[in-house]
Design a protein around this motif. Structure first.
Motif, PDB file in Angstrom:
ATOM      1  N   LEU A 112     -67.685 121.015  66.757  1.00 59.08           N
ATOM      2  CA  LEU A 112     -66.838 120.383  65.711  1.00 59.08           C
ATOM      3  C   LEU A 112     -67.377 119.542  64.788  1.00 59.08           C
ATOM      4  O   LEU A 112     -68.419 118.751  65.183  1.00 59.08           O
ATOM      5  CB  LEU A 112     -65.925 119.378  66.631  1.00 59.08           C
ATOM      6  N   VAL A 113     -67.090 119.510  63.635  1.00 62.93           N
ATOM      7  CA  VAL A 113     -67.338 118.343  62.537  1.00 62.93           C
ATOM      8  C   VAL A 113     -66.496 117.371  62.440  1.00 62.93           C
ATOM      9  O   VAL A 113     -65.163 117.869  62.096  1.00 62.93           O
ATOM     10  CB  VAL A 113     -67.850 118.927  61.415  1.00 62.93           C
TER      11      VAL A 113
ATOM     12  N   ILE B 260     -69.141 117.619  69.585  1.00 62.12           N
ATOM     13  CA  ILE B 260     -69.245 117.118  68.314  1.00 62.12           C
ATOM     14  C   ILE B 260     -70.496 117.632  67.875  1.00 62.12           C
ATOM     15  O   ILE B 260     -71.598 116.914  68.301  1.00 62.12           O
ATOM     16  CB  ILE B 260     -68.870 115.761  68.198  1.00 62.12           C
ATOM     17  N   ALA B 261     -70.773 118.375  66.745  1.00 58.72           N
ATOM     18  CA  ALA B 261     -72.096 119.060  66.394  1.00 58.72           C
ATOM     19  C   ALA B 261     -72.430 118.286  65.070  1.00 58.72           C
ATOM     20  O   ALA B 261     -73.664 117.903  64.887  1.00 58.72           O
ATOM     21  CB  ALA B 261     -71.974 120.476  65.963  1.00 58.72           C
ATOM     22  N   PHE B 262     -71.473 117.681  64.253  1.00 58.43           N
ATOM     23  CA  PHE B 262     -71.509 116.691  63.150  1.00 58.43           C
ATOM     24  C   PHE B 262     -70.734 115.714  62.979  1.00 58.43           C
ATOM     25  O   PHE B 262     -69.671 116.001  63.452  1.00 58.43           O
ATOM     26  CB  PHE B 262     -71.357 117.925  61.983  1.00 58.43           C
TER      27      PHE B 262
ATOM     28  N   ILE C  49     -69.039 122.305  55.657  1.00 62.42           N
ATOM     29  CA  ILE C  49     -69.691 122.784  57.096  1.00 62.42           C
ATOM     30  C   ILE C  49     -68.801 123.821  57.626  1.00 62.42           C
ATOM     31  O   ILE C  49     -69.226 124.882  58.243  1.00 62.42           O
ATOM     32  CB  ILE C  49     -69.741 121.819  58.141  1.00 62.42           C
ATOM     33  N   ILE C  50     -67.367 123.832  57.482  1.00 66.74           N
ATOM     34  CA  ILE C  50     -66.638 124.766  57.907  1.00 66.74           C
ATOM     35  C   ILE C  50     -66.563 125.786  57.114  1.00 66.74           C
ATOM     36  O   ILE C  50     -66.622 127.047  57.905  1.00 66.74           O
ATOM     37  CB  ILE C  50     -64.769 123.975  57.713  1.00 66.74           C
TER      38      ILE C  50
ATOM     39  N   SER D 203     -62.980 122.010  62.123  1.00 70.58           N
ATOM     40  CA  SER D 203     -62.391 120.593  62.266  1.00 70.58           C
ATOM     41  C   SER D 203     -60.820 120.606  62.397  1.00 70.58           C
ATOM     42  O   SER D 203     -60.132 121.645  62.432  1.00 70.58           O
ATOM     43  CB  SER D 203     -62.885 119.754  61.110  1.00 70.58           C
ATOM     44  N   ALA D 204     -60.246 119.120  62.114  1.00 68.56           N
ATOM     45  CA  ALA D 204     -58.941 119.076  62.260  1.00 68.56           C
ATOM     46  C   ALA D 204     -58.646 118.146  60.975  1.00 68.56           C
ATOM     47  O   ALA D 204     -59.181 117.045  61.211  1.00 68.56           O
ATOM     48  CB  ALA D 204     -58.416 118.493  63.480  1.00 68.56           C
ATOM     49  N   LEU D 205     -57.808 118.689  60.268  1.00 71.17           N
ATOM     50  CA  LEU D 205     -57.697 117.708  59.038  1.00 71.17           C
ATOM     51  C   LEU D 205     -56.154 117.746  58.515  1.00 71.17           C
ATOM     52  O   LEU D 205     -55.422 118.464  59.310  1.00 71.17           O
ATOM     53  CB  LEU D 205     -58.314 118.135  57.650  1.00 71.17           C
ATOM     54  N   LEU D 206     -55.620 116.951  57.655  1.00 70.46           N
ATOM     55  CA  LEU D 206     -54.222 116.998  57.314  1.00 70.46           C
ATOM     56  C   LEU D 206     -54.078 118.215  56.550  1.00 70.46           C
ATOM     57  O   LEU D 206     -54.736 118.831  55.751  1.00 70.46           O
ATOM     58  CB  LEU D 206     -54.053 115.879  56.342  1.00 70.46           C
TER      59      LEU D 206
END
Length: 297
Positions: free
Chosen positions: A191-192, A217-219, A230-231, A238-241
């Protein structure tokens, strides 16, 4: 006690040094020391532990500083209110927003507001919601966006928007073709993530605790462009809106099996003074939201 003494007292406490405080206040250090000594004599109690290199507040000082900050903020509120009664044409809105909203939700609002009120100054601070909450309480911000669930008793708020949090991967990732992902699948990946203190990181931390999962968590960074890069380069997910993926190419959004909807609110100090500029900004946001389609952002 007077306002000058309280200002000196707070500056010393925040600087941790009479020397640094005197420089900030542009007065001589002996004069500052005398002023604080007089305040301690008036109160008949010490306010500072005076060490060789650094000073610290006594218990009495810790109690006083809470009241002192509130008094000075109320004095500033009164100054603004009186200036407005005299017909002051200029004002400032100090707004704290989380990174994703600062990049994808507020630019249109801020530009529209500035076009309508060209004489008003907008100061935008991007930070985690925990920092925003504290800056509101300290009087460093007038308005701030926080999670509705994180509202302390000392703040008031109005609902701003509801947005879905989704897993975000590159189009080549194994998850990209899935209709949804479980929390177990998500947390099995590298995950970042934003650092702790940002609302979506705090929420995911709570998910891990509830489901007894471990994050890989990698970053860890507060720079949203770096997270997106990074994604895209497939180093992590990751998780974002969901609003982020609507504006950014090269990303695939996947809802969670258990849909995650975050309710965000715009908050201000319960006992604070909202200036004409602040109130105009609040009304502008409300009008902007009314003109949007009635579904969640």
């Amino acid at each position: 006690m007077d306002i000058r003494q309280l200002t000196y007292f707070i500056t010393i406490a925040e600087s941790g040094s009479f020397t640094r405080a005197a420089a900030k206040l542009h007065i001589a250090q002996p004069a500052l020391s005398i002023a604080v000594k007089k305040l301690e004599q008036q109160l008949e109690m010490p306010l500072f532990h005076r060490g060789d290199r650094k000073i610290a507040l006594t218990h009495e000082g810790e109690v006083l500083i809470q009241h002192a900050r509130l008094i000075l903020q109320q004095v500033e509120d009164a100054r603004i209110a009186m200036a407005e009664l005299k017909g002051l044409q200029k004002g400032e809105v100090r707004l704290g927003v989380p990174s994703m909203l600062g990049s994808y939700f507020f630019p249109e609002i801020l530009m529209g507001f500035k076009s309508r009120y060209p004489n008003l100054k907008l100061t935008l601070v991007e930070a985690g919601t925990q920092s925003i909450r504290q800056m509101l309480l300290n009087g460093e911000l007038d308005l701030g966006v926080i999670r509705s669930a994180d509202l302390p008793d000392s703040l008031e708020a109005e609902p701003l928007l509801t947005s879905e949090m989704v897993a975000v991967v590159s189009p080549n990732h194994d998850f990209a073709q899935l209709p949804s992902v479980s929390f177990e699948q998500f947390f099995s990946q590298e995950l970042v993530m934003f650092k702790q203190g940002y609302f979506h990181r705090d929420y995911l931390d709570s998910v891990c605790q509830t489901h007894k999962l471990k994050q890989n968590i990698a970053f860890e960074t507060n720079l949203l462009p770096m997270i997106l890069s990074i994604i895209r380069q497939e180093f992590a997910i990751s998780a974002l809106l969901e609003m982020v993926t609507r504006h950014e190419p090269g990303l695939t959004a996947i809802p969670f099996d258990e849909p995650v909807h975050l309710n965000l609110a715009i908050a201000w100090r319960k006992n604070g003074y909202l200036s004409l500029a602040d109130r105009a900004f609040m009304e502008f946001i409300k009008a902007h939201q009314r003109h949007r389609r009635p579904h969640s952002v």
